[in-house]
Scaffold this motif. Structure first.
Motif, PDB file in Angstrom:
ATOM      1  N   GLN A  19       0.214  21.201  57.058  1.00 52.26           N
ATOM      2  CA  GLN A  19       0.591  22.238  56.470  1.00 52.26           C
ATOM      3  C   GLN A  19       0.408  22.238  55.107  1.00 52.26           C
ATOM      4  OE1 GLN A  19       0.905  24.780  58.480  1.00 52.26           O
ATOM      5  NE2 GLN A  19       1.337  26.440  57.120  1.00 52.26           N
ATOM      6  N   ARG A 113       1.031  26.264  62.045  1.00 50.22           N
ATOM      7  CA  ARG A 113      -0.277  25.624  62.136  1.00 50.22           C
ATOM      8  C   ARG A 113      -0.856  26.516  63.001  1.00 50.22           C
ATOM      9  NH1 ARG A 113      -2.911  21.413  60.465  1.00 50.22           N
ATOM     10  NH2 ARG A 113      -4.635  20.348  61.550  1.00 50.22           N
ATOM     11  N   GLY A 118      -4.943  26.085  62.179  1.00 52.12           N
ATOM     12  CA  GLY A 118      -5.499  24.697  61.691  1.00 52.12           C
ATOM     13  C   GLY A 118      -5.570  24.083  63.303  1.00 52.12           C
TER      14      GLY A 118
END
Length: 393
Positions: A19, A113, A118
């Motif tokens: 992160q 995330r 991500g």
């Protein structure tokens, strides 16, 4: 596949690093051998130092922690009925800790995330790290029966004590320091109101006990047990009875018991691996060190590694400071050994140990002096809230 930083492990260490790097525009991919549900099922402690809290804010995932986490200004140590409160704020000039479960930390980081897009690859098996001493390291793994390759610039080994990262350092380079304690902690999680608003550490002739909490309605309690004990031998009734026997009578009378929703025995160890960096691979968290939980340092020590590694990688990508790479291990280890010392001290002082007569007396004298001295209580408080992070510079 290609990324800038390959992160091995999707526990709180790997997720927090991911992160923080993402917020700096540094691309990263996380590989995790377990499923996301399995990662979230791990029950761990949640006493957070201010440094960890600050990192959660910097990562942009602190909203729920701020709303639900409980700020603790102190905790209590009980020695054979003698009660001493360690006033963290008074003894440190205003510092405190936040009680917020590690499972919730992990959940917040996972959700952030996912929201940010991500990449996390769960159930990645047979992970192998390659070419760590070159400028082009890479990771191979299997996913759904297919062999995959992830090329990267750097690798962060956040995959815990049993992970592959530390094992990727050659045996003639890696040095490991370890102490296995001859007892474990039997822990019970219960949906009952905590017996105290602050943690209580109790030393008793029957063994150590700890009263902790996750929220105003969920409690976590521990008692010291032999390593030979099995969870099946401990009914809820037996556990509550033993816990009450080790607590001051007025605390035991207030204890609300109930069905356990989780029960386990955790062995205790002190462990450090040196070095924490090999070529372009960096170890962080439990992959490099383990502490007994007595000092509440495990997750916090991992956070200090992540702070150092995040700072390092940011300087590498933003300023070209590759000269700092070789300083990572030395920088982390200075703080790690101090935290190991504190966790060892708390464990040695508060548990029932099979020591000879003179060592038993010396421990009693050490604890009596420390708790009876302002300077001694201040030392405990400074270590408990967390020592300052060391700079790479």
């Amino acid at each position: 596949m290609k990324t800038q930083v390959a992160i091995i492990g999707a526990g709180p260490s790997g997720l927090l690093l991911g992160q923080l790097l993402t917020n700096q525009g540094i691309d990263n991919v996380i590989l995790e051998r377990q499923s996301g549900d399995y990662v979230l099922s791990r029950i761990r402690a949640g006493v957070l130092e201010q440094g960890f809290v600050d990192l959660m804010h910097e990562a942009g995932v602190a909203e729920r922690m701020d709303a639900e986490g409980q700020v603790h200004d102190g905790f209590e140590i009980v020695v054979d009925g003698r009660r001493e409160r360690i006033d963290l704020k008074e003894l440190t000039g205003g510092d405190a800790v936040v009680v917020y479960g590690q499972t919730e930390v992990t959940r917040d980081l996972m959700q952030a995330r996912e929201k940010g897009g991500g990449t996390t690859i769960y159930e990645a098996s047979d992970v192998v790290l390659h070419n760590l001493k070159s400028e082009s390291p890479f990771v191979t793994f299997e996913k759904n029966g297919e062999l995959c390759k992830l090329a990267c610039d750097y690798i962060a080994g956040c995959d815990g004590f049993h992970g592959v990262s530390r094992k990727s350092i050659p045996a003639d380079i890696l040095k490991e320091y370890e102490r296995i304690y001859p007892f474990g902690w039997l822990g019970v999680l219960a949906d009952t109101p905590p017996v105290s608003e602050e943690l209580i550490y109790a030393k008793h002739e029957r063994g150590f006990a700890l009263c902790s909490l996750r929220s105003s309605s969920r409690s976590r309690y521990y008692v010291q047990v032999p390593l030979t004990d099995k969870v099946e031998e401990w009914s809820d009734e037996r556990f509550w009875s033993e816990l009450k026997a080790r607590l001051p009578s007025d605390v035991a009378e207030k204890l609300v018991t109930g069905p356990s929703i989780e029960k386990s025995i955790a062995p205790l160890r002190s462990f450090v691996a040196e070095p924490m960096q090999y070529g372009r691979m960096f170890l962080a968290g439990d992959a490099a060190h383990i502490v007994p939980p007595t000092g509440a340092k495990g997750l916090n020590l991992a956070a200090s590694d992540i702070h150092t590694l995040y700072s390092l990688l940011t300087k590498v990508y933003k300023e070209g400071r590759t000269d700092l790479i070789e300083k990572y291990s030395e920088t982390c280890l200075k703080r790690i050994w101090k935290a190991e010392r504190f966790s060892w001290w708390m464990t040695t002082m508060l548990h029932k140990l099979d020591k000879d007569a003179i060592e038993t007396k010396l421990i009693e004298a050490e604890l009596d002096y420390t708790l009876g001295s302002h300077a001694g209580r201040q030392t405990i408080a400074e270590n408990y809230v967390g020592l300052p992070y060391d700079s790479l510079m």
